[in-house]
Write an enzyme that holds these catalytic residues in place. Structure first.
Site, PDB file in Angstrom:
ATOM      1  CD1 TRP A   1      -2.150   5.875  -8.316  1.00  0.00           C
ATOM      2  CD2 TRP A   1      -4.370   5.741  -8.141  1.00  0.00           C
ATOM      3  NE1 TRP A   1      -2.694   6.756  -9.215  1.00  0.00           N
ATOM      4  CE2 TRP A   1      -4.047   6.690  -9.131  1.00  0.00           C
ATOM      5  CE3 TRP A   1      -5.711   5.485  -7.848  1.00  0.00           C
ATOM      6  CZ2 TRP A   1      -5.030   7.398  -9.840  1.00  0.00           C
ATOM      7  CZ3 TRP A   1      -6.681   6.189  -8.555  1.00  0.00           C
ATOM      8  CH2 TRP A   1      -6.345   7.127  -9.534  1.00  0.00           C
TER       9      TRP A   1
ATOM     10  CG  ASP B   1      -2.425  -1.148  -8.464  1.00  0.00           C
ATOM     11  OD1 ASP B   1      -2.201  -1.391  -9.664  1.00  0.00           O
ATOM     12  OD2 ASP B   1      -3.019  -0.114  -8.079  1.00  0.00           O
TER      13      ASP B   1
ATOM     14  CE  LYS C   1      -1.724   4.145 -15.242  1.00  0.00           C
ATOM     15  NZ  LYS C   1      -2.602   5.288 -15.295  1.00  0.00           N
TER      16      LYS C   1
END
Length: 444
Positions: free
Chosen positions: A173, A244, A270
């Site tokens: 990511w 992030d 999440k």
């Protein structure tokens, strides 16, 4: 040791009660249609390759296609990397929203109604309390997910493409974030990518560019199973950190000032909610320097000045975040979430490390092993053994260990242990893995 003589074949249309029959028939007769596809004398061989592939896909077991629905009558234990399940108590409260006599459910409320204003304020207050967010930070609920923030960060912090920003690339990511950011700034990349494209370590922070507008990192790489359990403290003269935190926010404390965090964003799906909203925590002094091309939907200044209501906010999603934050407080706060994460992940890693190679994980450095996402393989990735493992897990309601991603299914399975995954369900997963290993060892 990892190659047993017999691998069980299962008819994907069977019911849970048919498992014994499937096991008894595994050696003598294959599931329906399988023999026809593999037989050299079958008329199917005269068909086109496309037809053959299509028919193979039609008989493929649901779990191999990434299905998260276990057999009828079996409760699901969702270990998916996201979206994932919410805590049971949170799900109960969400259901009650649709039957409240006090007010309309937030799914239908106007985002400019006084009722939703209370919901928004409450969600921000609870988040600030759970994560000890200082007053000098704004809390926004934005659209666009993590990919939106890949662009929003440089658009809000860099004056143009000539501005530099250091990107710490330790997984899938953060690497993807660089690709998007390169449209709006000049990334200076510090990467730990291996020659084969894998990631098994964190890069050093020693050589970051001090002229960078910010240092970007992903604190937990879900695909690769690498986590920074504490954010780095690079000194008062270092650029701000942009984090992030999509997959580990609310699972451990954050030293906002000590780590010089400028921006942290987290997709809700999440640990703090469900898909459709992204939380952005931004330090107030960083707001107002956006590029002229920055669209309003991604502009921090525009959204702050609009009271987080510049456009229609995801009303229901925001209320769910507030419910999750209240649940975390009731459980004992973020410290309790961290303790549970440590316990859950330790159970899995302990089994893997003591399986004599039956299970293995690519991350050997225990100090960076993710508590959120545990990657592992079965017998070195043996295809038939892995398939049998996934099918047996599916029969028990254990789902989400192999899901489809933009990058394929990947070499490793993943057990994701977010806040919504209970210690009890983690124990059930570990118990199954142990039983499966012993079963295969006995069948050698």
């Amino acid at each position: 040791m990892c190659k047993p003589d017999n691998v069980r074949l299962i008819n994907p249309t069977s019911k849970p009660g048919d498992n014994a029959a499937n096991r008894n028939n595994a050696d003598s007769s294959p599931p329906p249609n399988l023999a026809n596809i593999s037989s050299s004398s079958s008329p199917i061989m005269e068909r086109s390759n496309a037809t053959i592939i299509q028919e193979k896909q039609e008989i493929e077991h649901p779990v191999m296609r990434g299905s998260l629905v276990p057999p009828s009558g079996v409760s699901a234990m969702n270990f998916s990397p996201g979206p994932t399940s919410l805590p049971a108590e949170v799900e109960t409260r969400i259901k009650q929203l649709f039957h409240s006599e006090e007010r309309m459910c937030s799914m239908y409320l106007s985002h400019r109604s006084p009722e939703f204003a209370d919901i928004l304020t409450d969600a921000q207050r609870l988040t600030r309390e759970v994560m000890c967010i200082p007053d000098e930070y704004e809390i926004l609920f934005m659209h666009g997910g993590g990919h939106g923030q890949f662009a929003a960060v440089p658009l809000n912090l860099c004056s143009g493409k000539e501005d530099k920003a250091t990107y710490i690339v330790n997984g899938t990511w953060s690497k993807r974030a660089v690709e998007e950011a390169s449209k709006y700034c000049s990334p200076v990349i510090i990467s730990s990518e291996n020659d084969d494209g894998s990631f098994t370590s964190n890069p050093s922070f020693d050589n970051f560019d001090k002229e960078s507008k910010f240092i970007y990192l992903c604190s937990n790489e879900t695909v690769n199973g690498i986590e920074m359990h504490q954010l780095p403290k690079l000194g008062p003269d270092s650029p701000i950190l942009v984090v992030d935190g999509s997959s580990d926010f609310s699972t451990k404390p954050i030293d906002w000032v000590g780590s010089n965090v400028g921006i942290l964003y987290a997709c809700a799906s999440k640990n703090i909610g469900h898909p459709g909203v992204t939380m952005v925590v931004v330090r107030k002094d960083l707001v107002g320097n956006q590029q002229p091309i920055c669209p309003g939907i991604l502009c921090y200044k525009t959204n702050i000045e609009g009271g987080n209501l510049w456009n229609t906010i995801a009303t229901f999603n925001v209320e769910v975040v507030g419910i999750v934050m209240k649940w975390i407080l009731e459980q004992g706060g973020v410290d309790t979430m961290e303790k549970r994460s440590i316990v859950k992940s330790a159970m899995l890693y302990n089994l893997i490390d003591h399986s004599n190679g039956f299970y293995s994980t690519p991350i050997s450095d225990v100090s960076i092993r993710s508590r959120m996402n545990v990657p592992f393989d079965v017998c070195g990735g043996d295809e038939e053994m892995t398939k049998d493992f996934l099918i047996q897990a599916w029969e028990r309601g254990i789902v989400g260990l192999r899901t489809l991603t933009p990058f394929g299914v990947g070499k490793y399975l993943r057990a994701s242990l977010y806040n919504g995954v209970s210690v009890e369900n983690t124990q059930k997963l570990v118990r199954f893995m142990l039983e499966f290993m012993r079963q295969k060892q006995m069948n050698r």
